[in-house]
Design an enzyme around this catalytic site. Structure first.
Site, PDB file in Angstrom:
ATOM      1  N   TYR A  17       0.828  -1.212   0.000  1.00  0.00           N
ATOM      2  CA  TYR A  17       0.000   0.000   0.000  1.00  0.00           C
ATOM      3  C   TYR A  17       0.864   1.264   0.000  1.00  0.00           C
ATOM      4  O   TYR A  17       0.712   2.130   0.861  1.00  0.00           O
ATOM      5  CB  TYR A  17      -0.922   0.017   1.231  1.00  0.00           C
ATOM      6  CG  TYR A  17      -1.648  -1.278   1.458  1.00  0.00           C
ATOM      7  CD1 TYR A  17      -2.712  -1.650   0.633  1.00  0.00           C
ATOM      8  CD2 TYR A  17      -1.273  -2.140   2.478  1.00  0.00           C
ATOM      9  CE1 TYR A  17      -3.371  -2.859   0.830  1.00  0.00           C
ATOM     10  CE2 TYR A  17      -1.931  -3.344   2.676  1.00  0.00           C
ATOM     11  CZ  TYR A  17      -2.972  -3.695   1.849  1.00  0.00           C
ATOM     12  OH  TYR A  17      -3.621  -4.872   2.042  1.00  0.00           O
ATOM     13  N   TYR A 144     -12.514  -7.275   6.435  1.00  0.00           N
ATOM     14  CA  TYR A 144     -11.353  -7.326   5.534  1.00  0.00           C
ATOM     15  C   TYR A 144     -11.044  -8.791   5.242  1.00  0.00           C
ATOM     16  O   TYR A 144     -10.961  -9.610   6.172  1.00  0.00           O
ATOM     17  CB  TYR A 144     -10.129  -6.642   6.161  1.00  0.00           C
ATOM     18  CG  TYR A 144      -8.920  -6.804   5.272  1.00  0.00           C
ATOM     19  CD1 TYR A 144      -8.722  -5.960   4.178  1.00  0.00           C
ATOM     20  CD2 TYR A 144      -8.014  -7.837   5.475  1.00  0.00           C
ATOM     21  CE1 TYR A 144      -7.647  -6.143   3.326  1.00  0.00           C
ATOM     22  CE2 TYR A 144      -6.926  -8.026   4.621  1.00  0.00           C
ATOM     23  CZ  TYR A 144      -6.751  -7.176   3.550  1.00  0.00           C
ATOM     24  OH  TYR A 144      -5.703  -7.364   2.694  1.00  0.00           O
ATOM     25  N   ASP A 245     -13.494 -16.431   8.179  1.00  0.00           N
ATOM     26  CA  ASP A 245     -12.126 -16.070   7.828  1.00  0.00           C
ATOM     27  C   ASP A 245     -11.357 -15.893   9.137  1.00  0.00           C
ATOM     28  O   ASP A 245     -11.485 -14.871   9.812  1.00  0.00           O
ATOM     29  CB  ASP A 245     -12.158 -14.774   7.004  1.00  0.00           C
ATOM     30  CG  ASP A 245     -10.772 -14.227   6.706  1.00  0.00           C
ATOM     31  OD1 ASP A 245      -9.796 -14.714   7.304  1.00  0.00           O
ATOM     32  OD2 ASP A 245     -10.668 -13.301   5.890  1.00  0.00           O
ATOM     33  N   LYS A 274      -1.684 -16.962   7.843  1.00  0.00           N
ATOM     34  CA  LYS A 274      -0.777 -16.192   8.695  1.00  0.00           C
ATOM     35  C   LYS A 274       0.041 -17.037   9.675  1.00  0.00           C
ATOM     36  O   LYS A 274       1.097 -17.544   9.317  1.00  0.00           O
ATOM     37  CB  LYS A 274      -1.559 -15.105   9.427  1.00  0.00           C
ATOM     38  CG  LYS A 274      -2.016 -13.980   8.497  1.00  0.00           C
ATOM     39  CD  LYS A 274      -2.589 -12.840   9.270  1.00  0.00           C
ATOM     40  CE  LYS A 274      -3.130 -11.725   8.420  1.00  0.00           C
ATOM     41  NZ  LYS A 274      -2.125 -10.799   7.932  1.00  0.00           N
TER      42      LYS A 274
END
Ligand code: PMP
Length: 425
Positions: A17, A144, A245, A274
């Site tokens: 980003y 997200y 998620d 992760k």
């Protein structure tokens, strides 16, 4: 790493980003050990981010180093099409054992976002197979789920990237975000509103996707786990699959092995990533039930249509196995509970400060929400001067350190946050 290297980095390497015209500075890290990142100039920073939720055991972990080097001496990678290997089978066993009983089919994906794409595709193929083609998803506002196209399309429609990619992204449906607060009582009006939306759109909805209990990159919000029970109920009522998620929340971060355990709700599809490899390699998994897997397999295609090149990478599977073994053997509950207690003691008093809107702690996650958007560049610089690695976003300063952090190191993180809030940057 010298000044020329840094200049090359600035000019040529895209960071997450980040602008290529005016990039934020990048700090050169030369090594990482335990809970510390070592900069090339020798300064050591206490890591408050666990490399974005991943490095739960810290860095340079002997058990993980050994697992990956042992595997390297046998084979680093082979294709997974038509081939299998011990590290993948061992990991599959571990994941089936650790997760709720109904989730017993495992698809190994290469990253969190890809595991979300896989989950979405599973839901579409499932609905096709039962003869009710539904092509839309419903998600929570402020959620997200990753940066690939399908994943982006279920991220928060305002804070996410919808306006940028308008016309390209599938147009999905959004429920309002659940009211903030792990302990906040259920809001009957909210429940009714969600139920109405789902009822009205049931014929087009393949699945509901949510981050259980903690909405991470969408604002580090926590919500009452009881909402998950309602999500489950509605999905059953309307024939919608439920996707959790747990890419950020999985493997102990919220105080439970998986956040779904806060409400004992089992989804139809679960995304993990992760921390699965302890932050050593990129790897994720999408798990589902026998019913979903068999229904897909009996559909028109007869197979599930996904198969990445690096699927089931042996190095990643081997280190994931070692990481999950270590997690089990490491009394993580005690460690996470101790981090939670200390974060409560050290961060909650900051609520009183004028520039702080809210402070919340759950498991090994501490969040200070400021009243205004923070200056990431200036704040990061100050944190580095204070000897800690903390990367805020928008108005949120948050930490989710490795579970092996010592009380002293954790205090260093909290006191640095206090320092910047009290005295600025
Ligand atoms: N879902 C959630 C909840 C996440 O926090 C993230 C990563 N921040 C992702 C999906 C995407 O994972 P990855 O960055 O590995 O693609």
């Amino acid at each position: 790493m010298d000044a020329q290297d840094l200049e090359f980095d600035r000019r040529h390497l895209w960071h997450p980003y980040t602008s290529m015209v005016d990039p934020l500075p990048s700090y050169p890290v030369h090594a990482a050990q335990g809970v510390e990142l070592e900069l090339t100039d020798g300064r050591k920073l206490v890591d408050g981010m666990a490399s974005w939720w991943c490095a739960i055991h810290g860095y340079g972990v002997p058990e993980l180093n050994k697992a990956i080097t042992d595997q390297l001496s046998r084979m680093s990678h082979v294709m997974f099409g038509g081939i299998t290997h011990q590290p993948a089978v061992d990991l599959g066993r571990q994941l089936v054992k650790m997760t709720p009983e109904a989730l017993n089919k495992v698809f190994l994906a290469d990253s969190g976002s890809v595991s979300v794409e896989v989950a979405l595709k599973m839901a579409i193929q499932y609905q096709q197979s039962i003869g009710t083609p539904r092509h839309r998803f419903v998600a929570l506002s402020r959620g997200y789920h990753g940066d690939t196209t399908g994943a982006m399309s279920v991220c928060d429609p305002v804070g996410g990237m919808h306006s940028l990619f308008n016309g390209y992204l599938p147009e999905n449906l959004f429920l309002p975000e659940p009211p903030q607060g792990f302990d906040t009582p259920l809001d009957a009006e909210y429940l009714q509103q969600c139920h109405r939306v789902l009822a009205a759109h049931q014929d087009e909805l393949a699945a509901l996707i949510v981050e259980p209990v903690v909405q991470g990159a969408g604002g580090m919000r926590f919500y009452n786990p009881e909402y998950l029970r309602h999500f489950r109920q509605w999905c059953d009522e309307f024939g919608i699959l439920l996707i959790f998620d747990e890419i950020a929340t999985g493997f102990g971060r919220t105080g439970k092995l998986f956040a779904l355990e806060h409400a004992n709700v089992v989804p139809d599809i679960l995304c993990l990533g992760k921390a699965i490899t302890g932050g050593y390699m990129t790897l994720a998994a999408t798990m589902t039930t026998t019913s979903v897997a068999e229904t897909i397999s009996r559909g028109a295609a007869g197979v599930f249509m996904h198969g990445p090149t690096f699927m089931g990478n042996p190095l990643a599977c081997a280190v994931a196995n070692a990481s999950l073994n270590l997690l089990e053997a490491s009394h993580w509950q005690t460690k996470v509970r101790a981090i939670e207690t200390q974060l409560r003691a050290e961060l909650l008093p900051l609520k009183r400060l004028e520039n702080v809107q809210d402070v919340r702690v759950l498991g090994a996650i501490g969040v200070v929400q400021c009243t205004e958007t923070v200056d990431v560049k200036a704040l990061q610089k100050r944190f580095v001067e204070l000897g800690v690695w903390i990367r805020p976003f928008r108005e949120v300063i948050y930490i989710m350190p490795p579970y092996v952090i010592s009380p002293l190191q954790l205090s260093r993180l909290s006191s640095s946050i206090k320092e910047v809030l009290l005295r600025g940057v």
